[in-house]
Design an enzyme around this catalytic site. Structure first.
Site, PDB file in Angstrom:
ATOM      1  CB  ALA A 409      -0.916  -0.007   1.219  1.00 14.82           C
ATOM      2  N   GLY A 452       0.155  -4.967   0.987  1.00 13.99           N
ATOM      3  CA  GLY A 452      -1.066  -4.882   0.196  1.00 13.99           C
ATOM      4  C   GLY A 452      -0.941  -5.579  -1.141  1.00 13.99           C
ATOM      5  CD  GLU A 455      -3.202  -7.183   3.121  1.00 13.23           C
ATOM      6  OE1 GLU A 455      -3.716  -7.379   4.235  1.00 13.23           O
ATOM      7  OE2 GLU A 455      -2.874  -6.049   2.726  1.00 13.23           O
ATOM      8  CD  GLU A 475       1.219  -5.741   5.919  1.00 17.73           C
ATOM      9  OE1 GLU A 475       0.520  -5.718   4.887  1.00 17.73           O
ATOM     10  OE2 GLU A 475       1.879  -6.751   6.257  1.00 17.73           O
TER      11      GLU A 475
END
Length: 601
Positions: A409, A452, A455, A475
């Site tokens: 992200a 991300g 994911e 993360e």
């Protein structure tokens, strides 16, 4: 062109950049990930090791502070010594504990001739016996050797061997020396074993593989055993036992090259990357090109303006790259997916395949390694909605670049968010659109799929990976946890233990490890990945789109319900297929021994 430099610079609207924005990049991430894991792998192999062979390059050297004087006839002080010590990883000795230890200084054939070890009367054949100081004075050579060995002894290296592994010079000393050291040292739980296990350690590209191959040639009369792989410090036989001697029976275990990243600043790292010292994909090709453009402009080297047909110097790498592509004919025709509204900024969207029945979405934010910002994810939702409603599209391929599927992200967007903003705004809520699309989605993952990005890949139905792909949920290293399904989908895909390890440590796994764990279905060469994913999507799209959506729903139920409820869902959807024309056509075609012609009804 030199005459017009001032005019060219003045012609740029707003002037050229005075400084380069590195965007908070961390040079530690530019080093191959195996270097972080290498130490733990060595420690795991240490229990079975009787001796350590540390291989280092004799050319990489430091000069002892006490011996900075040159040899002269008048004073004859201790000669200036060229000691091969700098560049060694000090963590090796701390991590690997107490074992008999031999330092092998390799590549002496490439070292400064004035400082190479020689033996009086034997020339190069006596590598490892003496050292020639500046000027070639034999008495100075003796003193130089003593100074070198004394300093190395102070550094914890009493056993030193100089070698030239390409010509097998000096290598014969190693086996008897190791046998002697092992015989004189306690072997603890290995005392009853008649074979010797030797762990080969060192920083990358120092000749560990060459040493193993040289020992095999000398003692077993065999050829290569450790072909160098695609990454520095990694061979195809890494962490495998390789026999190098029959009497005594001796095995060597090659280990990953481990080098702690120590760059003073990001700009130094960028310059090293431009020189080829760091892999392009670790840094990012676009930012490297942008820095090169910045440097050319700063040094008023405007030759690229005429070469690539520009009107004036440019400070925007995208414009320069487009001009270069046009000038060199490096363009490609694309069939753009229609009906998607305004143009995409961060996506390349098209229909592909022989029947144009595969939707291809490519993440296209190369300067940020396809970091998933809110604008990109909004565009992705829009592209998926368009493909979902296109009756021609039967399957979708989602991919990135060869360097990064998606590096995560966008941290800059997340950095200053508050709890209230995340909770009230449903932060990351829109990401689930990928997982609810009814048409099958194949993720074609090359390079990084982190945070991300990992994911996003797991939201897809099938994951194909390039052989250099890396998956991870780092993360925890940012003081947070996955927020788009990472802890849930990863656990269901690879099991609790590996998922816990990845989430709690931030460690990455390779494409091969991901396949072994069940996260990835197939692994391909980097340049073959996208073609393989599109071929699979074409195969899916050739079936009934209606029944494919039912099959996808049934498989997904296995992840979200109990076995009993999942079986009920499967039965319900199975019965539903008998209400479709495609089920009737498929079975009829099978009985009639012909290819089915599905109508998606």
């Amino acid at each position: 062109m030199r005459v017009c430099v001032g005019a060219l610079r003045a012609a740029v609207p707003g002037g050229l950049r005075e400084r380069f924005d590195f965007g908070g990049r961390d040079v530690a991430s530019w080093f191959p990930r195996h270097m972080a894991k290498g130490m733990r792998q060595m420690q795991g192999a240490l229990r079975r090791a009787d001796c350590l062979l540390e291989v280092h390059d004799a050319r990489i050297s430091s000069t002892p502070a006490k011996n900075h004087l040159n040899v002269t006839k008048e004073t004859r002080p201790t000669p200036r010594c060229h000691v091969p010590l700098s560049g060694r990883n000090p963590a090796l000795k701390e991590a690997l504990g107490i074992r008999p230890h031999v330092l092998v200084l390799n590549k002496m054939d490439l070292a400064d001739p004035r400082r190479q070890p020689v033996s009086a009367g034997l020339g190069r054949a006596g590598l490892g016996v003496a050292v020639v100081a500046q000027g070639g004075d034999s008495s100075a050579s003796s003193r130089a050797l003593q100074a070198v060995l004394e300093l190395l002894k102070q550094q914890g290296c009493p056993q030193v061997v100089f070698t030239d592994c390409q010509r097998d010079v000096g290598v014969k000393k190693i086996v008897p020396l190791v046998a002697k050291l092992v015989a004189e040292s306690p072997r603890y739980h290995r005392a009853e074993s008649s074979e010797y296990n030797i762990l080969v350690i060192g920083v990358p590209n120092m000749g560990k593989s060459s040493l193993i191959n040289s020992l095999r040639r000398l003692h077993l009369k065999k050829g290569k055993a450790t072909t160098v792989g695609g990454e520095p410090g990694i061979t195809k036989a890494v962490l495998s036992r390789i026999q190098v001697s029959e009497k005594p029976l001796m095995y060597l275990v090659d280990t990953p090259g481990v080098l702690p990243p120590k760059l003073g600043d990001v700009e130094t790292g960028m310059k090293l990357a431009l020189c080829g010292a760091i892999h392009d994909h670790m840094v990012g090709e676009n930012i490297m090109a942008d820095y090169l453009l910045y440097t050319l402009n700063k040094q008023q080297q405007f030759g690229y303006v005429e070469r690539y047909g520009l009107d004036q110097p440019c400070d925007h790498i995208e414009s320069v790259l487009k001009s270069m592509a046009l000038a060199q004919g490096r363009t490609q025709k694309l069939t753009v997916l229609t009906g998607t509204g305004s143009a995409f900024q961060y996506l390349l969207v098209q229909k592909t395949g022989a029947q144009k029945n595969v939707g291809l979405i490519q993440l296209n934010r190369p300067q940020a390694l396809n970091a998933l910002c809110e604008r990109l994810m909004a565009e992705l939702r829009r592209a998926l909605e368009a493909m979902e409603s296109d009756p021609q599209v039967g399957a979708i391929v989602l991919t990135g670049s060869q360097k990064a599927f998606a590096a995560g992200a966008d941290i800059k967007e997340m950095q200053n968010k508050t709890f209230q903003e995340c909770y009230n705004g449903g932060f990351l809520g829109g990401w689930d659109k990928v997982s609810v699309v009814r048409k099958p989605i194949i993720a074609a993952v090359n390079g990084y799929a982190l945070g991300g990005g990992c994911e996003l890949a797991m939201m897809c139905d099938i994951i194909y990976a390039g052989e250099k792909a890396q998956f991870g949920q780092p993360e925890i290293l940012l003081g947070t946890i996955p927020g788009a399904g990472g802890t849930q989908r990863l656990t269901r895909a690879v099991g609790k233990s590996l998922a816990m390890e990845m989430v709690l440590t931030g460690d990455r796994i390779s494409a091969a490890e991901a396949k072994e764990a069940g996260l990835v279905s197939k692994v391909f060469p980097v340049d073959k990945l996208l073609d393989a994913a599109i071929a699979c999507a074409e195969k899916i799209a050739s079936n009934s789109k209606l029944v494919a959506a039912m099959a996808k729903e049934s498989v997904n139920a296995a992840f979200e319900t109990t076995l009993t409820e999942g079986n009920r869902t499967e039965k319900r959807l199975f019965y539903a297929t008998f209400a479709t024309d495609d089920r009737k056509e498929g079975m009829t075609a099978f009985v009639e021994k012909r290819k089915a012609k599905f109508t998606d009804s």
